[in-house]
Design a protein around this motif. Structure first.
Motif, PDB file in Angstrom:
ATOM      1  N   THR A 121       0.820  -1.177  -0.071  1.00 40.74           N
ATOM      2  CA  THR A 121      -0.115  -0.010   0.004  1.00 40.74           C
ATOM      3  C   THR A 121       0.849   1.390   0.083  1.00 40.74           C
ATOM      4  OG1 THR A 121      -0.378  -0.101   2.440  1.00 40.74           O
ATOM      5  CG2 THR A 121      -1.801  -1.240   1.200  1.00 40.74           C
ATOM      6  N   ARG A 122       2.155   1.138  -0.498  1.00 42.25           N
ATOM      7  CA  ARG A 122       3.115   2.165  -0.297  1.00 42.25           C
ATOM      8  C   ARG A 122       3.069   3.008  -1.582  1.00 42.25           C
ATOM      9  NH1 ARG A 122       7.854   0.821  -3.302  1.00 42.25           N
ATOM     10  NH2 ARG A 122       8.833   2.932  -1.953  1.00 42.25           N
ATOM     11  N   THR A 123       2.084   2.725  -2.623  1.00 43.69           N
ATOM     12  CA  THR A 123       1.902   3.283  -3.924  1.00 43.69           C
ATOM     13  C   THR A 123       0.669   4.272  -3.598  1.00 43.69           C
ATOM     14  OG1 THR A 123       0.542   2.000  -5.051  1.00 43.69           O
ATOM     15  CG2 THR A 123       2.884   1.294  -4.982  1.00 43.69           C
ATOM     16  N   PRO A 124       0.604   5.323  -4.409  1.00 43.64           N
ATOM     17  CA  PRO A 124      -0.520   6.307  -4.363  1.00 43.64           C
ATOM     18  C   PRO A 124      -1.837   5.437  -5.086  1.00 43.64           C
ATOM     19  CG  PRO A 124       1.096   7.031  -6.042  1.00 43.64           C
ATOM     20  CD  PRO A 124       1.737   6.011  -5.252  1.00 43.64           C
ATOM     21  N   SER A 182       5.530  -2.297  -8.821  1.00 42.40           N
ATOM     22  CA  SER A 182       5.936  -1.031  -8.847  1.00 42.40           C
ATOM     23  C   SER A 182       7.259  -0.578  -8.948  1.00 42.40           C
ATOM     24  CB  SER A 182       5.534  -0.080  -7.498  1.00 42.40           C
ATOM     25  OG  SER A 182       6.204  -0.527  -6.406  1.00 42.40           O
ATOM     26  N   ASN A 183       7.671   0.587  -9.339  1.00 40.64           N
ATOM     27  CA  ASN A 183       9.016   0.928  -9.394  1.00 40.64           C
ATOM     28  C   ASN A 183       9.586   1.130  -7.945  1.00 40.64           C
ATOM     29  OD1 ASN A 183       7.694   3.361  -8.755  1.00 40.64           O
ATOM     30  ND2 ASN A 183       9.050   4.569  -9.952  1.00 40.64           N
ATOM     31  N   GLU A 184      11.104   1.370  -7.748  1.00 44.32           N
ATOM     32  CA  GLU A 184      11.447   1.729  -6.306  1.00 44.32           C
ATOM     33  C   GLU A 184      10.796   2.616  -5.603  1.00 44.32           C
ATOM     34  OE1 GLU A 184      15.584   1.922  -6.573  1.00 44.32           O
ATOM     35  OE2 GLU A 184      15.883  -0.129  -7.407  1.00 44.32           O
ATOM     36  N   ARG A 185      10.637   3.899  -6.180  1.00 47.22           N
ATOM     37  CA  ARG A 185       9.916   4.833  -5.735  1.00 47.22           C
ATOM     38  C   ARG A 185       8.529   4.780  -5.288  1.00 47.22           C
ATOM     39  NH1 ARG A 185      10.870  11.031  -8.064  1.00 47.22           N
ATOM     40  NH2 ARG A 185      10.366  12.196  -6.327  1.00 47.22           N
ATOM     41  N   GLY A 186       7.653   3.941  -6.040  1.00 46.28           N
ATOM     42  CA  GLY A 186       6.347   3.710  -5.495  1.00 46.28           C
ATOM     43  C   GLY A 186       5.375   4.346  -6.573  1.00 46.28           C
ATOM     44  N   ALA A 214      -8.702   6.126  -6.412  1.00 52.15           N
ATOM     45  CA  ALA A 214      -9.114   6.875  -5.230  1.00 52.15           C
ATOM     46  C   ALA A 214      -8.078   7.773  -5.094  1.00 52.15           C
ATOM     47  CB  ALA A 214      -9.087   6.202  -3.989  1.00 52.15           C
ATOM     48  N   LEU A 215      -6.720   7.441  -5.346  1.00 53.13           N
ATOM     49  CA  LEU A 215      -5.691   8.236  -5.114  1.00 53.13           C
ATOM     50  C   LEU A 215      -5.691   8.954  -3.875  1.00 53.13           C
ATOM     51  CD1 LEU A 215      -5.032   9.417  -8.858  1.00 53.13           C
ATOM     52  CD2 LEU A 215      -3.402   8.320  -7.420  1.00 53.13           C
ATOM     53  N   ALA A 216      -5.877   8.268  -2.980  1.00 51.51           N
ATOM     54  CA  ALA A 216      -6.362   9.105  -1.514  1.00 51.51           C
ATOM     55  C   ALA A 216      -5.424   9.758  -1.174  1.00 51.51           C
ATOM     56  CB  ALA A 216      -6.787   8.045  -0.688  1.00 51.51           C
ATOM     57  N   THR A 217      -4.011   9.224  -1.272  1.00 54.76           N
ATOM     58  CA  THR A 217      -2.857  10.152  -0.741  1.00 54.76           C
ATOM     59  C   THR A 217      -2.100  10.666  -1.858  1.00 54.76           C
ATOM     60  OG1 THR A 217      -2.815   8.445   1.048  1.00 54.76           O
ATOM     61  CG2 THR A 217      -0.892   9.988   0.850  1.00 54.76           C
ATOM     62  N   LEU A 218      -1.782  12.128  -1.917  1.00 56.84           N
ATOM     63  CA  LEU A 218      -0.968  12.551  -3.045  1.00 56.84           C
ATOM     64  C   LEU A 218       0.062  12.262  -3.071  1.00 56.84           C
ATOM     65  CD1 LEU A 218      -2.336  16.452  -2.842  1.00 56.84           C
ATOM     66  CD2 LEU A 218      -3.058  14.418  -4.619  1.00 56.84           C
ATOM     67  N   ALA A 219       0.838  11.741  -4.065  1.00 56.59           N
ATOM     68  CA  ALA A 219       2.296  11.396  -4.218  1.00 56.59           C
ATOM     69  C   ALA A 219       3.165  12.454  -3.830  1.00 56.59           C
ATOM     70  CB  ALA A 219       2.520  10.952  -5.566  1.00 56.59           C
ATOM     71  N   THR A 220       2.913  13.779  -4.182  1.00 54.29           N
ATOM     72  CA  THR A 220       3.876  14.579  -3.950  1.00 54.29           C
ATOM     73  C   THR A 220       3.920  15.038  -2.342  1.00 54.29           C
ATOM     74  OG1 THR A 220       1.956  16.349  -4.028  1.00 54.29           O
ATOM     75  CG2 THR A 220       3.444  15.936  -5.871  1.00 54.29           C
ATOM     76  N   GLU A 221       2.972  14.464  -1.655  1.00 56.57           N
ATOM     77  CA  GLU A 221       3.086  14.467  -0.122  1.00 56.57           C
ATOM     78  C   GLU A 221       3.930  13.584   0.796  1.00 56.57           C
ATOM     79  OE1 GLU A 221      -0.936  15.114   1.054  1.00 56.57           O
ATOM     80  OE2 GLU A 221      -1.067  17.129   0.152  1.00 56.57           O
TER      81      GLU A 221
END
Length: 224
Positions: A121-124, A182-186, A214-221
């Motif tokens: 769950t570490r990806t947006p 996913s890639n390493e960054r997620g 849902a993109l519940a958490t913004l990747a930029t954050e």
């Protein structure tokens, strides 16, 4: 958020992906394969289908589309990118993800309601799920078997880059039952099943796929 959905010649599920984005609470923006303009989007979906007729290899021509220059650069900056089925193949061909997708082990196209386990769950794209959550999502592919060398597979497992795994019978022969990575960054995720076909109770397999949009958490954050 504005989520761009790229249409390639032969894309079949771009409109479905746009609808799923809207049901996920975001603005869907249509992007064209021949353009260099991402139109200010915050995330990108590469949909399923048969881009360029799957000539040469699935996704092998699409990786050279003008828009992919922009997608690769945006992904490098941390923009969330989701590749579904053919989109997953394009991400591998573009070297945004490791490994490759080859012909199904049984040499037949399949279309099934597939049980999956969300492994990360570490990806947006998977932040709306719980780790270990089991879902049912539509699966349809002819070249959906994920393969990679043992070193790459060990690294994906060790770094938590396996995003989803098939449960029950392995439908296409993917190594280690891998359904998505996913890639390493997620921020970049490839998924062989089709969550855009599992977003409504009226049709499909229910709503288990909606969490991917849902993109519940913004990747930029969180994921930058």
């Amino acid at each position: 958020m504005k989520v761009g959905v790229v249409t390639f010649p032969g894309s079949l599920d771009d409109v479905d992906a746009q609808r799923a984005v809207r049901l996920g609470g975001h603005e869907a923006v249509a992007l064209w394969h021949g353009d260099h303009d991402l139109r200010g989007v915050d995330a990108i979906v590469l949909p399923g289908g048969f881009s360029y007729g799957d000539y040469l290899r699935c996704g092998a021509i699409s990786r050279f589309s003008p828009v992919m220059t922009e997608v690769v650069e945006a992904a490098g900056r941390g923009m969330p990118v989701l590749g579904i089925c053919n989109g997953f193949q394009i991400l591998c061909e573009s070297h945004l993800l490791p490994g490759a997708l080859i012909r199904n082990q049984r040499q037949k196209f399949l279309c099934v309601d597939q049980r999956l386990r969300i492994e990360s769950t570490r990806t947006p794209w998977t932040a709306a799920y719980a780790e270990g959550q089991e879902v049912v999502i539509a699966l349809k592919n002819g070249e959906g078997s994920f393969v990679a060398d043992e070193e790459t597979l060990d690294r994906l497992e060790g770094e938590g880059q396996v995003v989803a795994r098939y449960l029950g019978d392995n439908p296409n022969g993917s190594l280690r039952d891998i359904a998505g990575i996913s890639n390493e960054r997620g921020n970049v995720v490839g998924l062989m099943p089709h969550p855009e076909h599992s977003v409504e109770e009226l049709c499909g397999t229910g709503t288990d796929g909606l969490g991917f949009f849902a993109l519940a958490t913004l990747a930029t954050e969180v994921f930058a």
